[in-house]
Design a protein around this motif. Structure first.
Motif, PDB file in Angstrom:
ATOM      1  N   VAL A  60       0.768 -22.841  -6.288  1.00  0.00           N
ATOM      2  CA  VAL A  60       1.475 -21.633  -5.782  1.00  0.00           C
ATOM      3  C   VAL A  60       2.360 -20.981  -6.792  1.00  0.00           C
ATOM      4  O   VAL A  60       2.804 -21.782  -7.936  1.00  0.00           O
ATOM      5  N   ALA A  61       2.295 -19.707  -7.009  1.00  0.00           N
ATOM      6  CA  ALA A  61       3.078 -18.924  -7.851  1.00  0.00           C
ATOM      7  C   ALA A  61       3.783 -17.590  -6.951  1.00  0.00           C
ATOM      8  O   ALA A  61       3.110 -17.254  -6.055  1.00  0.00           O
ATOM      9  N   ILE A  62       4.619 -17.000  -7.634  1.00  0.00           N
ATOM     10  CA  ILE A  62       5.312 -15.931  -7.099  1.00  0.00           C
ATOM     11  C   ILE A  62       5.706 -14.788  -8.236  1.00  0.00           C
ATOM     12  O   ILE A  62       5.901 -15.313  -9.149  1.00  0.00           O
ATOM     13  N   THR A  63       5.354 -13.549  -7.827  1.00  0.00           N
ATOM     14  CA  THR A  63       5.665 -12.772  -9.024  1.00  0.00           C
ATOM     15  C   THR A  63       7.203 -12.571  -9.348  1.00  0.00           C
ATOM     16  O   THR A  63       7.989 -12.995  -8.422  1.00  0.00           O
ATOM     17  N   PRO A  64       7.542 -12.350 -10.551  1.00  0.00           N
ATOM     18  CA  PRO A  64       8.821 -12.318 -10.733  1.00  0.00           C
ATOM     19  C   PRO A  64       9.583 -11.430  -9.933  1.00  0.00           C
ATOM     20  O   PRO A  64      11.075 -11.826  -9.759  1.00  0.00           O
ATOM     21  N   ASP A  65       9.297 -10.225  -9.339  1.00  0.00           N
ATOM     22  CA  ASP A  65       9.983  -9.469  -8.340  1.00  0.00           C
ATOM     23  C   ASP A  65      10.113  -9.954  -7.101  1.00  0.00           C
ATOM     24  O   ASP A  65      10.505  -9.401  -6.307  1.00  0.00           O
ATOM     25  N   GLY A  66       9.315 -11.089  -6.873  1.00  0.00           N
ATOM     26  CA  GLY A  66       9.683 -11.722  -5.591  1.00  0.00           C
ATOM     27  C   GLY A  66       8.721 -11.004  -4.185  1.00  0.00           C
ATOM     28  O   GLY A  66       8.642 -11.167  -3.263  1.00  0.00           O
ATOM     29  N   SER A  67       7.820 -10.155  -4.901  1.00  0.00           N
ATOM     30  CA  SER A  67       7.175  -9.258  -4.005  1.00  0.00           C
ATOM     31  C   SER A  67       5.666  -9.812  -3.648  1.00  0.00           C
ATOM     32  O   SER A  67       5.277  -9.597  -2.401  1.00  0.00           O
ATOM     33  N   ARG A  68       5.026 -10.759  -4.308  1.00  0.00           N
ATOM     34  CA  ARG A  68       3.918 -11.032  -3.871  1.00  0.00           C
ATOM     35  C   ARG A  68       3.620 -12.852  -4.293  1.00  0.00           C
ATOM     36  O   ARG A  68       4.107 -13.079  -5.244  1.00  0.00           O
ATOM     37  N   LEU A  69       3.197 -13.657  -3.547  1.00  0.00           N
ATOM     38  CA  LEU A  69       2.843 -14.986  -3.387  1.00  0.00           C
ATOM     39  C   LEU A  69       1.319 -15.144  -3.709  1.00  0.00           C
ATOM     40  O   LEU A  69       0.389 -14.403  -3.065  1.00  0.00           O
ATOM     41  N   VAL A  70       1.004 -16.005  -4.621  1.00  0.00           N
ATOM     42  CA  VAL A  70      -0.256 -16.279  -5.164  1.00  0.00           C
ATOM     43  C   VAL A  70      -0.572 -17.746  -4.921  1.00  0.00           C
ATOM     44  O   VAL A  70       0.036 -18.765  -5.421  1.00  0.00           O
ATOM     45  N   TYR A  71      -1.588 -18.127  -4.217  1.00  0.00           N
ATOM     46  CA  TYR A  71      -1.819 -19.483  -3.804  1.00  0.00           C
ATOM     47  C   TYR A  71      -3.453 -19.807  -3.899  1.00  0.00           C
ATOM     48  O   TYR A  71      -4.216 -18.774  -3.643  1.00  0.00           O
ATOM     49  N   ARG A  72      -3.590 -20.984  -4.100  1.00  0.00           N
ATOM     50  CA  ARG A  72      -5.156 -21.634  -4.436  1.00  0.00           C
ATOM     51  C   ARG A  72      -5.814 -21.777  -3.017  1.00  0.00           C
ATOM     52  O   ARG A  72      -5.255 -22.621  -2.007  1.00  0.00           O
ATOM     53  N   GLY A  73      -7.264 -21.180  -2.775  1.00  0.00           N
ATOM     54  CA  GLY A  73      -7.959 -21.532  -1.832  1.00  0.00           C
ATOM     55  C   GLY A  73      -9.274 -22.415  -2.258  1.00  0.00           C
ATOM     56  O   GLY A  73      -9.052 -22.703  -3.318  1.00  0.00           O
ATOM     57  N   THR A  74     -10.147 -22.255  -1.665  1.00  0.00           N
ATOM     58  CA  THR A  74     -11.177 -23.067  -1.733  1.00  0.00           C
ATOM     59  C   THR A  74     -12.140 -22.220  -2.729  1.00  0.00           C
ATOM     60  O   THR A  74     -12.838 -21.156  -2.432  1.00  0.00           O
ATOM     61  N   ASN A  75     -12.018 -22.332  -4.155  1.00  0.00           N
ATOM     62  CA  ASN A  75     -12.785 -21.532  -5.164  1.00  0.00           C
ATOM     63  C   ASN A  75     -12.206 -20.159  -5.112  1.00  0.00           C
ATOM     64  O   ASN A  75     -13.287 -19.204  -5.392  1.00  0.00           O
TER      65      ASN A  75
END
Length: 233
Positions: A8-23
């Motif tokens: 899981v990651a978040i952009t430095p400005d806190g506006s978007r969350l990135v996370y892993r799904g299946t492929n």
């Protein structure tokens, strides 16, 4: 979670969350309910973001290191990786530092534009070090936090260190913890057996101040020491 990485990651400005799904990777703006899907990336894991929040870095399986625009599009290969990936971090000057399970190399550095990686650190085997994992840049990009895994005793005996990139020197900050990152309140947060702890950190002197305190329980922490937590600026 794939068992090793933070996914899981978040952009430095806190506006978007990135996370892993299946492929695939999913990008969710925090003011929206549904995520956007980034597909065609192979088997992405170990996600992290660029300082401007416009790119997502990831590993495709065991190799290579890639990046993709956070709005989607074809992925771009940054470099090949030898060994199983063990974390990556992206600085404002366009440098990526990453780690792998290949203990002979420790931390490696490569341009986010692509190129051949160079070795930054090598574990001190005679000093009881097994590997250097989970790099996280400090603000300004002139120093990087990382985890020293022990040759014996397991992740409970890991140490958190800081590498001064200007001087080329490292020092241990915390004994008994892993995967630290800096938060703008002036603290380091790091994982210890499923608990996230915080301790005051002097950014100018690169020194821990005072006693750590628990701030969050029930945090997924992998057997390699990755704490599945993302912190925005």
């Amino acid at each position: 979670l794939n068992g090793a990485d933070r996914d899981v990651a978040i952009t430095p400005d806190g506006s978007r969350l990135v996370y892993r799904g299946t492929n695939q990777l999913l990008v969710r703006a925090l003011n929206q309910l549904e995520p956007d899907v980034l597909s065609g990336l192979g088997a992405p894991h170990g996600v992290f973001t660029s300082p401007d929040g416009q790119w997502v870095g990831f590993f495709d399986g065991f190799s290579p290191l890639k990046k993709v625009a956070i709005t989607g599009g074809p992925p771009v290969t940054v470099c090949a990786v030898q060994g199983t990936p063990r974390g990556a971090t992206w600085s404002e000057d366009g440098t990526i530092i990453f780690a792998t399970s290949t203990a002979a190399t420790g931390l490696q550095r490569v341009s986010a534009a692509g190129g051949e990686p160079t070795v930054l650190t090598k574990p001190d085997r005679e000093g009881g070090e097994s590997d250097h994992l989970w790099p996280e840049f400090l603000p300004g990009g002139e120093a990087v936090l990382y985890t020293i895994t022990p040759a014996t005793g397991g992740i409970a005996n890991a140490q958190i260190a800081v590498l001064d990139l200007r001087a080329g020197t490292s020092k241990v900050l915390i004994r008994g913890g892993s995967h630290a990152r800096y938060v703008p309140t002036g603290h380091l947060v790091y994982g210890v057996a499923g608990t996230l702890r915080a301790v005051v950190f002097d950014l100018g002197r690169l020194e821990v101040v005072g006693t750590p305190a628990p701030v969050l329980e029930g945090v997924v922490t992998t057997v390699q020491g990755a704490a599945d937590v993302a912190v925005a600026a």
